[in-house]
Design an enzyme around this catalytic site. Structure first.
Site, PDB file in Angstrom:
ATOM      1  N   LYS A  80      54.608  11.581  46.705  1.00 39.17           N
ATOM      2  CA  LYS A  80      54.240  11.042  45.396  1.00 39.17           C
ATOM      3  C   LYS A  80      54.120   9.514  45.460  1.00 39.17           C
ATOM      4  O   LYS A  80      54.898   8.861  46.169  1.00 39.17           O
ATOM      5  CB  LYS A  80      55.317  11.468  44.381  1.00 39.17           C
ATOM      6  CG  LYS A  80      54.993  11.202  42.923  1.00 39.17           C
ATOM      7  CD  LYS A  80      56.098  11.791  42.021  1.00 39.17           C
ATOM      8  CE  LYS A  80      55.858  11.550  40.546  1.00 39.17           C
ATOM      9  NZ  LYS A  80      56.889  12.163  39.691  1.00 39.17           N
ATOM     10  N   SER A 155      55.315  15.189  35.928  1.00 36.86           N
ATOM     11  CA  SER A 155      54.476  14.085  36.345  1.00 36.86           C
ATOM     12  C   SER A 155      54.049  14.163  37.807  1.00 36.86           C
ATOM     13  O   SER A 155      53.129  13.470  38.224  1.00 36.86           O
ATOM     14  CB  SER A 155      55.210  12.766  36.137  1.00 36.86           C
ATOM     15  OG  SER A 155      56.351  12.699  36.968  1.00 36.86           O
ATOM     16  N   SER A 179      59.807  16.891  36.170  1.00 37.47           N
ATOM     17  CA  SER A 179      58.551  16.568  36.854  1.00 37.47           C
ATOM     18  C   SER A 179      58.323  17.222  38.210  1.00 37.47           C
ATOM     19  O   SER A 179      57.236  17.103  38.764  1.00 37.47           O
ATOM     20  CB  SER A 179      58.417  15.062  37.013  1.00 37.47           C
ATOM     21  OG  SER A 179      58.014  14.506  35.798  1.00 37.47           O
TER      22      SER A 179
HETATM   23  N1  GLN Z   1      57.691  15.164  31.311  1.00 32.95           N
HETATM   24  C1  GLN Z   1      58.865  14.392  31.241  1.00 32.95           C
HETATM   25  C2  GLN Z   1      58.558  13.034  30.693  1.00 32.95           C
HETATM   26  O1  GLN Z   1      57.438  12.828  30.366  1.00 32.95           O
HETATM   27  C3  GLN Z   1      59.538  14.342  32.566  1.00 32.95           C
HETATM   28  C4  GLN Z   1      59.055  13.275  33.445  1.00 32.95           C
HETATM   29  C5  GLN Z   1      59.703  13.279  34.781  1.00 32.95           C
HETATM   30  O2  GLN Z   1      60.492  14.158  35.120  1.00 32.95           O
HETATM   31  N2  GLN Z   1      59.404  12.251  35.552  1.00 32.95           N
HETATM   32  O3  GLN Z   1      59.371  12.187  30.601  1.00 32.95           O
END
Ligand code: GLN
Length: 475
Positions: A80, A155, A179
């Protein structure tokens, strides 16, 4: 020899590489060729590292020849875009970090290299890991390889798509509120968020430091475990890192699985996703494991607490992007104040700006007690609730997300709808416990079968029980 990538696992590739069925470079090239052709449509990778992948492959070949191969030697992986790789651009999916080159390796990158893995490239992501659909990336959305009209989740959408499109054998993502697990569910993969502190965060660009964890995407539980074992470990560069001895290794054959029934039964979850979840529980029962209902009355406060704590920490972490120290700097600015304002205003996307506003609001003098301190108290209650329940069960099961992959654009106008994607996943981050998403079958949408995930969570440092349960579900 043409290598059949789709059925390949890390465990199988290990044997093939050791027996000389193909060389590390051949395997890397097979993945790179496939990834490049698929990437035009799916946008999973932001950059391929062809030059350094060749070096990685050479080193892997030497390790194999010298009898020094580890479990990940010669294994092509994707990383990532929020993990620093010395000399490479890393942007966290944001325009504010355009052209930013890392000056050191993240600990996980060092570990991948020491183990002899081949890093194929950096993957697309929601900007600063804020999102559940990969649509907040400054570099365009990622599309779901199983249905390109739909999102891959987020994400870590790029890391999930890279594996699902056979563009890498496994990958690394980060999970602050889901995420890794949610995109794994939406792409039909295994995604694992370790105990907070199991994997070093050194060199991971922070979203919310008390919640962030790095973890693997893979096609099987065994592969996820192999990659986790390769990157985990105490690191003095991360003050929240947990010593290795604190992780027990208990062997259990009959498991007790707890289900927070009231939470799973709330409205908002698609009926066929719930049905799929109940079938997953039946599968456990058929194999002789016990499934019992547990009371976790505060779980529903997890999401509101998360959406106070996460933006509070994010707003502090993002303060460092000032247009001077890293990446993007506005050309229009005349004065110092204007450099700050314009660089941040132009460099950050809408979601990042929304969270900076939310975060600074809940931390401001008048509201600190009303919001931030309350959320922290809720966090403590949820964590102790989990502690109590894990005295009676080995793992807790929930669906990973309330619905399968949705269409691009379907939730972008309504942040609350998007935030609800995280309803089942944020609590593991709030409590610091490990969670894994396993492919549990499909549900049908518009004539397409789309994957859904089963989430299992265990107590802090109880990765041993979590993997045992995961393998019982998905041998
Ligand atoms: N979808 C969650 C957010 O928008 C989790 C994001 C993540 O785990 N980085 O914060």
């Amino acid at each position: 020899m043409a290598i059949d990538l789709h059925p390949l696992t890390l465990a199988k590739a290990r044997k093939d590489l050791d027996s000389g069925a193909y060389a590390p470079l051949e395997l890397a090239n097979a993945y790179l060729a496939n990834a490049k052709s698929k990437n035009k449509e799916l946008n999973a990778y932001l950059e391929f590292f062809e030059d350094t992948a060749v070096e990685d492959a050479k080193r892997a070949a030497e390790m194999i020849k010298g009898g020094k191969a580890t479990a990940i030697t010669g294994i092509p992986v994707a990383v990532k875009d929020n993990m620093l790789i010395k000399g490479k651009i890393s942007t966290s999916g944001s325009k504010v970090l355009t052209g930013h080159r890392a000056t050191y390796d993240a600990t996980v990158i060092e570990k991948l290299r020491e183990g002899g893995a081949i890093i194929l490239g950096r993957t697309n992501m929601d900007e600063f890991a804020m999102g559940s659909s990969n649509e907040t990336s400054a570099y365009g959305p990622v599309r779901n390889p199983l249905d390109p009209t739909r999102v891959p989740g987020g994400s870590s959408g790029g890391s999930a798509a890279a594996v699902a499109m056979d563009g890498a054998l496994a990958s690394l993502g980060s999970d602050t509120g889901g995420s890794i697990r949610q995109p794994a569910a939406l792409c039909g993969l295994v995604g694992f968020k370790p105990t907070y502190g199991a994997v070093s965060r050194y060199g991971l660009m922070a979203l919310a430091s008390s919640l962030d964890q790095i973890g693997p995407f893979a096609k099987t539980v065994e592969d996820a475990e192999i990659l986790f074992e390769a990157i985990r470990g105490y690191d003095r560069n991360d003050s929240t890192s947990i010593p290795n001895e604190r992780f027990p290794h208990e062997k259990k054959t009959k498991l007790k699985i707890g289900v927070p029934r009231a939470f799973v039964d709330m409205k908002g979850i698609d009926p066929d996703v719930k049905k799929n979840f109940d079938q997953a529980l039946d599968a456990f029962k058929k194999k002789g494991h016990r499934v019992i209902d547990v009371e976790l009355p505060y779980l529903s406060y997890g999401l509101p607490a998360y959406y106070v704590i996460m933006p509070a920490e994010a707003s502090a972490n993002l303060a460092r992007y000032d247009g001077i120290r890293y990446g993007y700097s506005s050309k229009e600015a005349g004065t110092l104040m204007e450099v700050y304002k314009r660089s941040r205003g132009e460099g950050f996307g809408r979601e990042a700006r929304r969270r900076v506003l939310l975060g600074t609001y809940v931390l401001s003098a008048g509201y600190y007690d009303a919001y931030y301190n309350k959320a922290v108290a809720v966090r403590r209650i949820i964590a102790s609730d989990f502690d109590r329940v894990f005295k009676g069960v080995d793992v807790i099961a929930t669906p990973t997300s309330p619905s399968p992959a949705f269409r691009l654009g379907e939730k972008t106008d309504d942040p609350i709808k998007m935030y609800l994607e995280d309803i089942f996943t944020v609590t593991a981050n709030i409590a610091g416990i490990p969670g894994i998403s396993l492919p549990s079958g499909t549900v049908s949408r518009d004539g397409k079968d789309l994957p859904v995930g089963l989430q299992l969570m265990a107590g802090r440092t109880r990765e041993d029980l979590l993997f045992t349960a995961a393998k019982a579900f998905m041998p």
